[in-house]
Design an enzyme around this catalytic site. Structure first.
Site, PDB file in Angstrom:
ATOM      1  N   THR A 122      39.326  40.894   2.150  1.00  0.00           N
ATOM      2  CA  THR A 122      37.893  40.913   2.485  1.00  0.00           C
ATOM      3  C   THR A 122      37.185  42.120   1.871  1.00  0.00           C
ATOM      4  OG1 THR A 122      36.396  41.245   4.359  1.00  0.00           O
ATOM      5  CG2 THR A 122      38.612  42.043   4.655  1.00  0.00           C
ATOM      6  N   ASP A 123      35.877  41.994   1.689  1.00  0.00           N
ATOM      7  CA  ASP A 123      35.093  43.147   1.229  1.00  0.00           C
ATOM      8  C   ASP A 123      34.961  44.206   2.331  1.00  0.00           C
ATOM      9  OD1 ASP A 123      33.337  41.771   2.918  1.00  0.00           O
ATOM     10  OD2 ASP A 123      31.724  41.567   1.436  1.00  0.00           O
ATOM     11  N   GLU A 124      35.309  43.840   3.578  1.00  0.00           N
ATOM     12  CA  GLU A 124      35.143  44.806   4.679  1.00  0.00           C
ATOM     13  C   GLU A 124      36.073  46.016   4.545  1.00  0.00           C
ATOM     14  OE1 GLU A 124      34.604  43.403   8.604  1.00  0.00           O
ATOM     15  OE2 GLU A 124      33.540  41.609   7.960  1.00  0.00           O
ATOM     16  N   TYR A 148      39.719  45.161  12.670  1.00  0.00           N
ATOM     17  CA  TYR A 148      39.958  44.044  11.735  1.00  0.00           C
ATOM     18  C   TYR A 148      40.076  44.552  10.306  1.00  0.00           C
ATOM     19  CZ  TYR A 148      38.757  40.333   8.443  1.00  0.00           C
ATOM     20  OH  TYR A 148      38.747  39.490   7.354  1.00  0.00           O
ATOM     21  N   LYS A 152      43.261  44.606   7.622  1.00  0.00           N
ATOM     22  CA  LYS A 152      43.253  43.953   6.308  1.00  0.00           C
ATOM     23  C   LYS A 152      43.510  44.981   5.203  1.00  0.00           C
ATOM     24  CE  LYS A 152      42.470  40.188   5.461  1.00  0.00           C
ATOM     25  NZ  LYS A 152      43.362  38.975   5.399  1.00  0.00           N
TER      26      LYS A 152
HETATM   27  P1  NAD Z   1      40.210  31.688  10.517  1.00  0.00           P
HETATM   28  O1  NAD Z   1      40.208  32.597  11.689  1.00  0.00           O
HETATM   29  O2  NAD Z   1      39.246  30.544  10.471  1.00  0.00           O
HETATM   30  O3  NAD Z   1      41.667  31.061  10.320  1.00  0.00           O
HETATM   31  C1  NAD Z   1      42.835  31.812  10.439  1.00  0.00           C
HETATM   32  C2  NAD Z   1      44.008  30.863  10.512  1.00  0.00           C
HETATM   33  O4  NAD Z   1      45.199  31.657  10.605  1.00  0.00           O
HETATM   34  C3  NAD Z   1      43.983  29.959  11.756  1.00  0.00           C
HETATM   35  O5  NAD Z   1      44.298  28.628  11.396  1.00  0.00           O
HETATM   36  C4  NAD Z   1      45.057  30.553  12.647  1.00  0.00           C
HETATM   37  O6  NAD Z   1      45.682  29.581  13.480  1.00  0.00           O
HETATM   38  C5  NAD Z   1      46.020  31.115  11.621  1.00  0.00           C
HETATM   39  N1  NAD Z   1      46.860  32.200  12.173  1.00  0.00           N
HETATM   40  C6  NAD Z   1      46.458  33.267  12.895  1.00  0.00           C
HETATM   41  N2  NAD Z   1      47.523  34.021  13.238  1.00  0.00           N
HETATM   42  C7  NAD Z   1      48.606  33.437  12.683  1.00  0.00           C
HETATM   43  C8  NAD Z   1      49.985  33.753  12.642  1.00  0.00           C
HETATM   44  N3  NAD Z   1      50.477  34.832  13.261  1.00  0.00           N
HETATM   45  N4  NAD Z   1      50.810  32.929  11.958  1.00  0.00           N
HETATM   46  C9  NAD Z   1      50.340  31.826  11.327  1.00  0.00           C
HETATM   47  N5  NAD Z   1      49.052  31.467  11.350  1.00  0.00           N
HETATM   48  C10 NAD Z   1      48.189  32.270  12.001  1.00  0.00           C
HETATM   49  O7  NAD Z   1      40.033  32.627   9.261  1.00  0.00           O
HETATM   50  P2  NAD Z   1      39.236  32.379   7.907  1.00  0.00           P
HETATM   51  O8  NAD Z   1      37.818  32.741   8.122  1.00  0.00           O
HETATM   52  O9  NAD Z   1      39.594  31.067   7.358  1.00  0.00           O
HETATM   53  O10 NAD Z   1      39.867  33.532   7.000  1.00  0.00           O
HETATM   54  C11 NAD Z   1      41.039  33.290   6.222  1.00  0.00           C
HETATM   55  C12 NAD Z   1      41.414  34.555   5.489  1.00  0.00           C
HETATM   56  O11 NAD Z   1      40.340  34.974   4.663  1.00  0.00           O
HETATM   57  C13 NAD Z   1      41.715  35.738   6.412  1.00  0.00           C
HETATM   58  O12 NAD Z   1      42.793  36.452   5.850  1.00  0.00           O
HETATM   59  C14 NAD Z   1      40.438  36.561   6.372  1.00  0.00           C
HETATM   60  O13 NAD Z   1      40.729  37.918   6.587  1.00  0.00           O
HETATM   61  C15 NAD Z   1      39.997  36.326   4.943  1.00  0.00           C
HETATM   62  N6  NAD Z   1      38.547  36.424   4.718  1.00  0.00           N
HETATM   63  C16 NAD Z   1      37.676  35.639   5.433  1.00  0.00           C
HETATM   64  C17 NAD Z   1      36.317  35.710   5.140  1.00  0.00           C
HETATM   65  C18 NAD Z   1      35.316  34.847   5.870  1.00  0.00           C
HETATM   66  O14 NAD Z   1      34.117  35.012   5.637  1.00  0.00           O
HETATM   67  N7  NAD Z   1      35.717  33.943   6.744  1.00  0.00           N
HETATM   68  C19 NAD Z   1      35.849  36.590   4.149  1.00  0.00           C
HETATM   69  C20 NAD Z   1      36.766  37.399   3.494  1.00  0.00           C
HETATM   70  C21 NAD Z   1      38.111  37.290   3.753  1.00  0.00           C
HETATM   71  O1  DAU Z   2      32.669  40.188   4.799  1.00  0.00           O
HETATM   72  C1  DAU Z   2      33.762  39.344   4.971  1.00  0.00           C
HETATM   73  C2  DAU Z   2      34.012  39.119   6.442  1.00  0.00           C
HETATM   74  O2  DAU Z   2      32.984  38.238   6.903  1.00  0.00           O
HETATM   75  C3  DAU Z   2      35.379  38.532   6.745  1.00  0.00           C
HETATM   76  O3  DAU Z   2      36.374  39.440   6.348  1.00  0.00           O
HETATM   77  C4  DAU Z   2      35.525  38.203   8.234  1.00  0.00           C
HETATM   78  O4  DAU Z   2      36.763  37.565   8.482  1.00  0.00           O
HETATM   79  C5  DAU Z   2      34.402  37.286   8.634  1.00  0.00           C
HETATM   80  O5  DAU Z   2      34.444  37.033  10.023  1.00  0.00           O
HETATM   81  C6  DAU Z   2      33.049  37.894   8.270  1.00  0.00           C
HETATM   82  O6  DAU Z   2      32.795  39.086   9.083  1.00  0.00           O
HETATM   83  P1  DAU Z   2      31.353  39.423   9.677  1.00  0.00           P
HETATM   84  O7  DAU Z   2      31.524  40.318  10.820  1.00  0.00           O
HETATM   85  O8  DAU Z   2      30.422  39.855   8.601  1.00  0.00           O
HETATM   86  O9  DAU Z   2      30.919  37.938  10.130  1.00  0.00           O
HETATM   87  P2  DAU Z   2      30.135  37.420  11.429  1.00  0.00           P
HETATM   88  O10 DAU Z   2      29.774  36.008  11.169  1.00  0.00           O
HETATM   89  O11 DAU Z   2      30.871  37.748  12.681  1.00  0.00           O
HETATM   90  O12 DAU Z   2      28.815  38.290  11.401  1.00  0.00           O
HETATM   91  C7  DAU Z   2      27.924  38.240  10.307  1.00  0.00           C
HETATM   92  C8  DAU Z   2      26.799  39.196  10.591  1.00  0.00           C
HETATM   93  O13 DAU Z   2      26.006  38.656  11.663  1.00  0.00           O
HETATM   94  C9  DAU Z   2      27.254  40.547  11.071  1.00  0.00           C
HETATM   95  O14 DAU Z   2      26.354  41.534  10.590  1.00  0.00           O
HETATM   96  C10 DAU Z   2      27.155  40.468  12.595  1.00  0.00           C
HETATM   97  C11 DAU Z   2      25.981  39.527  12.799  1.00  0.00           C
HETATM   98  N1  DAU Z   2      26.038  38.655  13.983  1.00  0.00           N
HETATM   99  C12 DAU Z   2      27.184  37.969  14.213  1.00  0.00           C
HETATM  100  C13 DAU Z   2      27.279  37.111  15.297  1.00  0.00           C
HETATM  101  C14 DAU Z   2      28.551  36.345  15.576  1.00  0.00           C
HETATM  102  C15 DAU Z   2      24.916  38.499  14.786  1.00  0.00           C
HETATM  103  O15 DAU Z   2      23.868  39.119  14.554  1.00  0.00           O
HETATM  104  N2  DAU Z   2      25.004  37.653  15.844  1.00  0.00           N
HETATM  105  C16 DAU Z   2      26.139  36.955  16.145  1.00  0.00           C
HETATM  106  O16 DAU Z   2      26.157  36.202  17.142  1.00  0.00           O
END
Ligand code: NAD
Ligand code: DAU
Length: 335
Positions: A122-124, A148, A152
């Site tokens: 992630t960019d985080e 988190y 990562k």
């Molecule tokens: P998600 O939470 O939707 O899915 C995570 C999946 O991992 C789920 O199916 C869960 O059951 C599985 N899981 C959790 N713990 C586990 C374990 N111990 N063993 C096996 N499976 C397990 O997550 P996502 O949003 O699809 O993100 C996927 C990946 O991408 C993550 O590594 C996250 O850090 C990264 N990522 C997500 C975003 C985003 O915007 N969603 C952005 C950047 C990076």
């Molecule tokens: O940047 C990549 C990341 O993006 C991933 O690594 C994470 O797995 C993914 O969950 C996501 O993280 P964020 O914290 O940015 O996503 P989220 O959707 O939780 O929040 C997006 C923005 O919106 C953040 O600034 C918090 C804000 N927010 C979020 C929620 C859930 C609100 O204002 N209200 C809300 O109810």
């Protein structure tokens, strides 16, 4: 090619499995997923009887299970993680176990069988940007600020260390906020869309001026495909949507697209340690692998709204289950 996908029942993992099985008729996918609250086998029901797809329920921390599956695969594409920042603030435990120890378990097995390993990050990990700072790129120093992002960052360091120490053929991608189908409705965009479809308010943290860069999930899948096949081992690729917007802009845009009134916005207490801005410079992957995002934010949001309108059973089941208690508590605390 046989791909071991971890976390394939989650948001990005399930989109990736759909993408791979559609694009490559000769490829096989093994999906290893613990099916936590965020995993949902409904996401992949169209493949469940397909000989090219198999599902294994289990944790990436289970050394024996992981060993056997890695031995069978040509490449591991590692998505499995605890992914929600708010949950990591409430309880970091599972983040440390899955994101750090789980990645370590996979890397050890990959080392034993010398398997190609792609780590999704992630960019985080780079921390937060000021309004005039340059976007993150592959040379940005790590500065994670939530449990988190720290977990990562640890897993990224481990993956990179296995390349330098053992010569393990790894690649890493750090991407920005994904959105699209199958996104669990605790994250901003699916939460806002589903709340608005129910005529409920949308909680906006703090002043709503935090900026995220939005990447349509299918564009992310295409980037991973390119990195898997053409990426240089040992390298990191930053993947972004080129769509920076403040949260309040996103919420107002969704209100407009859904024809709802702005009185459905509710400003609530800010997230602890809330990162102010993320932005990605994706020029490396553009130059070296020819990738750039294809779906602009307006089009992506329209597609996403359509998907949530057409798949109401999917999210209503989630919102009336475990999720309901989790969010009710946090939302009240936030007022
Ligand atoms: P998600 O939470 O939707 O899915 C995570 C999946 O991992 C789920 O199916 C869960 O059951 C599985 N899981 C959790 N713990 C586990 C374990 N111990 N063993 C096996 N499976 C397990 O997550 P996502 O949003 O699809 O993100 C996927 C990946 O991408 C993550 O590594 C996250 O850090 C990264 N990522 C997500 C975003 C985003 O915007 N969603 C952005 C950047 C990076
Ligand atoms: O940047 C990549 C990341 O993006 C991933 O690594 C994470 O797995 C993914 O969950 C996501 O993280 P964020 O914290 O940015 O996503 P989220 O959707 O939780 O929040 C997006 C923005 O919106 C953040 O600034 C918090 C804000 N927010 C979020 C929620 C859930 C609100 O204002 N209200 C809300 O109810």
């Amino acid at each position: 090619m046989k791909i071991l996908v971890t976390g394939g029942a989650g948001f990005i993992g399930s989109n990736f499995i759909h993408y791979i099985l559609r694009i490559y008729p000769e490829y096989h996918v093994i999906n290893l997923d613990a099916v936590t609250y965020a995993g949902n086998l409904e996401n992949l029901k169209e493949w469940k009887d397909d000989a090219r797809y198999s599902f294994v329920k289990g944790s990436i921390t289970d050394k024996d299970l992981v060993d056997g599956l890695v031995a069978e695969a040509d490449i591991i594409v590692h998505f499995a993680a605890e992914s929600h920042v708010d949950r990591s603030i409430l309880n970091p435990d599972a983040f440390i176990v899955t994101n750090i120890c789980g990645t370590y378990t996979l890397l050890e097995a990959a080392r034993k069988y010398n398997r190609r390993f792609h780590h999704i990050s992630t960019d985080e990990v780079f921390g937060a940007l000021g309004p005039n700072d340059r976007p993150f790129d592959e040379n940005t120093a790590y500065d994670p600020r939530s449990p988190y992002s720290a977990s990562k960052a640890s897993s990224d360091h481990l993956a990179r260390a296995y390349f330098h120490t053992y010569g393990l053929p790894i690649t890493i991608s750090n991407c920005s906020n994904n959105y699209g189908p199958y996104h669990f409705p605790e994250k901003l965009i699916p939460l806002a869309i589903t709340n608005l479809l129910e005529n409920k308010k949308v909680p906006v943290y703090g002043d709503g001026l935090q900026v995220r860069d939005w990447l349509y999930v299918e564009d992310h899948c295409k980037a991973i495909d390119l990195i898997m096949h053409k990426g240089k081992t040992g390298e990191t690729y930053c993947v972004g949507g080129g769509s920076e917007q403040p949260n309040i802009w996103i919420v107002k845009k969704l209100l407009a697209l859904l024809g709802k009134d702005e009185n459905l916005i509710e400003y609530v207490k800010d997230r602890a340690g809330h990162d102010r801005r993320y932005a990605i410079d994706f020029s490396k992957i553009k130059k070296e692998l020819g990738w750039e995002p294809q779906v602009n934010l307006e089009e992506g949001l329209k597609n996403t709204i359509e998907w949530y309108k057409n798949n109401q059973d999917w999210w209503r089941k989630i919102k009336s289950g475990e999720y309901k208690d989790y969010y009710a508590k946090q939302y009240n605390d936030g007022k």
